[in-house]
Design an enzyme around this catalytic site. Structure first.
Site, PDB file in Angstrom:
ATOM      1  N   GLU A  12       0.890  -1.174   0.000  1.00  0.00           N
ATOM      2  CA  GLU A  12       0.000   0.000   0.000  1.00  0.00           C
ATOM      3  C   GLU A  12       0.915   1.207   0.000  1.00  0.00           C
ATOM      4  O   GLU A  12       1.559   1.509   0.999  1.00  0.00           O
ATOM      5  CB  GLU A  12      -0.929  -0.032   1.218  1.00  0.00           C
ATOM      6  CG  GLU A  12      -2.069   0.972   1.113  1.00  0.00           C
ATOM      7  CD  GLU A  12      -1.702   2.312   1.717  1.00  0.00           C
ATOM      8  OE1 GLU A  12      -1.293   3.212   0.933  1.00  0.00           O
ATOM      9  OE2 GLU A  12      -1.809   2.464   2.929  1.00  0.00           O
ATOM     10  N   CYS A  28      -2.726   8.279   4.267  1.00  0.00           N
ATOM     11  CA  CYS A  28      -2.501   7.917   2.868  1.00  0.00           C
ATOM     12  C   CYS A  28      -3.709   8.234   2.013  1.00  0.00           C
ATOM     13  O   CYS A  28      -3.578   8.651   0.857  1.00  0.00           O
ATOM     14  CB  CYS A  28      -2.111   6.447   2.750  1.00  0.00           C
ATOM     15  SG  CYS A  28      -3.324   5.296   3.426  1.00  0.00           S
TER      16      CYS A  28
END
Length: 469
Positions: free
Chosen positions: A238, A272
């Site tokens: 990720e 994020c």
């Protein structure tokens, strides 16, 4: 972004990591700085522990539920320590502890389905699922506990063992979490290791690791993938995002302003999947800038331990320098700070909540992931222009569309090149959903049953039917 605790109390420790309180900029504790060669023994113990752990699914379920209870019970110890090393407001640290426990409890209740294949052949065929072995979890500094659990909870539920490495900026709460879990999990099922590079590189490339799951920057993710390739190790990456929020021409600015602000500025923008760019219709652009700038100017900024704080510091000095650099570069290229735009006076790693307008669309603060309390707001003339701009970076983690007609907004959201899209909100996830990005934002899938199966391998058994024996 990332790195992590000792494999055992007796493991040799050549040096220590100094941990800095980002609210003061001063050291307040340390953690072991383990040598890469120490990983051989840690991974071997994890391999041996795997044999017993994988053999009893019922015992795993019981242990993971006990682990969730233990994390909740340790909240008053974990949350303040997390705030001290990471900087986020204490209420957000308690929420992170709760999310960590909830993830353990969720995955404790998941099991892989045995599937029968009936294709007319004279055999019974079953697809079963086997665990992989030791899994490496490499975790960044923005959500040390929550992202650690996102890695170890599905891996443990699947029957794997885990070697967990937090960031050298935030090792303390993860070490404490490891100690809490050691009280309810069998020995060496979960080990926390802490240290500077090349500890992470060695962990990713270790031949005894069968799955590497990493959250962090794109360049480091590529390095992790390269390291894991040497042993043909499975990877889940990720790698961050540059999420766009597209405001439609029917949006109620006053109604959504607070929601949009916190979608960008929660955890000081160090998320994020935070909103990192806003595209507003040219007609509404001044109103959007004014509403967001007002919130930026009035939000309470300070130490996360202060009950009145809503926005804490940037976590570390290099990241603060990065935020300052991209902001200065934008302003130097004719952008204007409608709010903020500078470091705050005094100790600690504080940057004023910043709203930028008149930003060149090719500015790094638009095209890259700034990962801090800075938000550019850009005008658009046509909706096609806005969608093209939203899709115009190498990232593809999340995005959102805001307007009064949710069906119209959903149709626009379907055009976004990302893994998750939201309508009139942003950055809210269910434990039961898949979480994945496209383009440079990642490889593989986490979350929900997909996260469980990502830690398993299919095992097919063929057996002759009774009449053909």
């Amino acid at each position: 972004m990332p790195t992590p605790e000792a494999g055992s109390a007796s493991a040799p420790r050549a040096a220590h990591l100094t941990v800095v309180d980002p609210a003061t900029g001063e050291p307040f504790d340390d953690a072991p700085d383990q040598r890469p060669e120490e990983l051989d023994a840690v991974v071997e113990r994890a391999r041996r522990a795997w044999t017993g752990w994988r053999a009893d699914p019922a015992a795993r379920t019981t242990a993971l539920r006990a682990a969730a209870d233990a994390v909740e019970a340790a909240g008053d110890d974990l949350a303040p320590l997390l705030t001290r090393e990471q900087g986020k407001p204490l209420a957000e640290s308690y929420a992170e502890v709760a999310r960590t426990a909830a993830r353990l409890r969720y995955f404790a209740g998941l099991t892989a389905d045995v599937r029968r294949i009936d294709d007319g052949r004279p055999v019974h065929s079953e697809v079963r699922w086997h665990s992989l072995g030791p899994v490496a979890g490499i975790v960044p500094w923005n959500f040390p506990l929550q992202l650690a659990a996102a890695k170890f909870a599905p891996a443990l539920a699947a029957g794997n063992t885990v070697v967990l490495k937090p960031s050298p900026y935030t090792p303390l709460a993860t070490r404490l979490l490891g100690s809490v879990l050691a009280g309810v999990l069998p020995g060496d099922v979960l080990t926390v290791v802490t240290g500077r590079e090349p500890l992470g590189a060695r962990l990713a490339s270790h031949p005894g690791i069968r799955h590497v799951t990493f959250t962090g920057s794109v360049p480091t993710g590529r390095a992790v993938a390269t390291a894991a390739a040497a042993s043909l190790t499975r990877i889940t990456l990720e790698l961050g995002g540059n999420d766009a929020a597209v405001l439609l021409d029917d949006v109620d600015v006053e109604r959504i302003a607070d929601r949009l602000f916190w979608a960008a500025f929660r955890n000081c923008g160090q998320v994020c999947m935070a909103v990192k760019r806003v595209y507003a219709p040219a007609r509404l652009h001044p109103e959007v800038v004014e509403a967001l700038a007002h919130l930026a100017k009035t939000v309470a900024v300070g130490s996360g331990l202060d009950p009145g704080t809503r926005l804490g510091p940037v976590n570390n000095a290099p990241q603060l320098a990065r935020v300052e650099q991209v902001t200065r570069r934008a302003v130097a290229a004719v952008a204007r700070a409608a709010a903020g735009g500078h470091r705050l006076d005094g100790p600690g790693y504080f940057f004023a909540p910043t709203i930028l307008t008149d930003v060149p669309p090719d500015s790094p603060v638009v095209t890259e992931e700034q990962f801090g309390p800075v938000l550019p707001v850009l005008p658009y003339r046509t909706l096609d222009e806005a969608v093209d701009a939203a899709n115009g970076t190498g990232f593809g983690l999340g995005g959102s569309v805001w307007g009064t007609d949710p069906d119209r907004a959903a149709a626009v959201a379907d055009r976004l090149e990302c893994g998750t899209a939201w309508i009139n909100h942003h950055a809210e996830l269910s434990l039961a959903q898949p979480f994945a990005g496209t383009k440079d934002s990642g490889v593989g899938v986490a979350g929900g049953p997909w996260g469980l199966y990502g830690n398993l391998r299919p095992f097919v058994v063929h057996r002759l039917r009774e009449e053909n024996r």
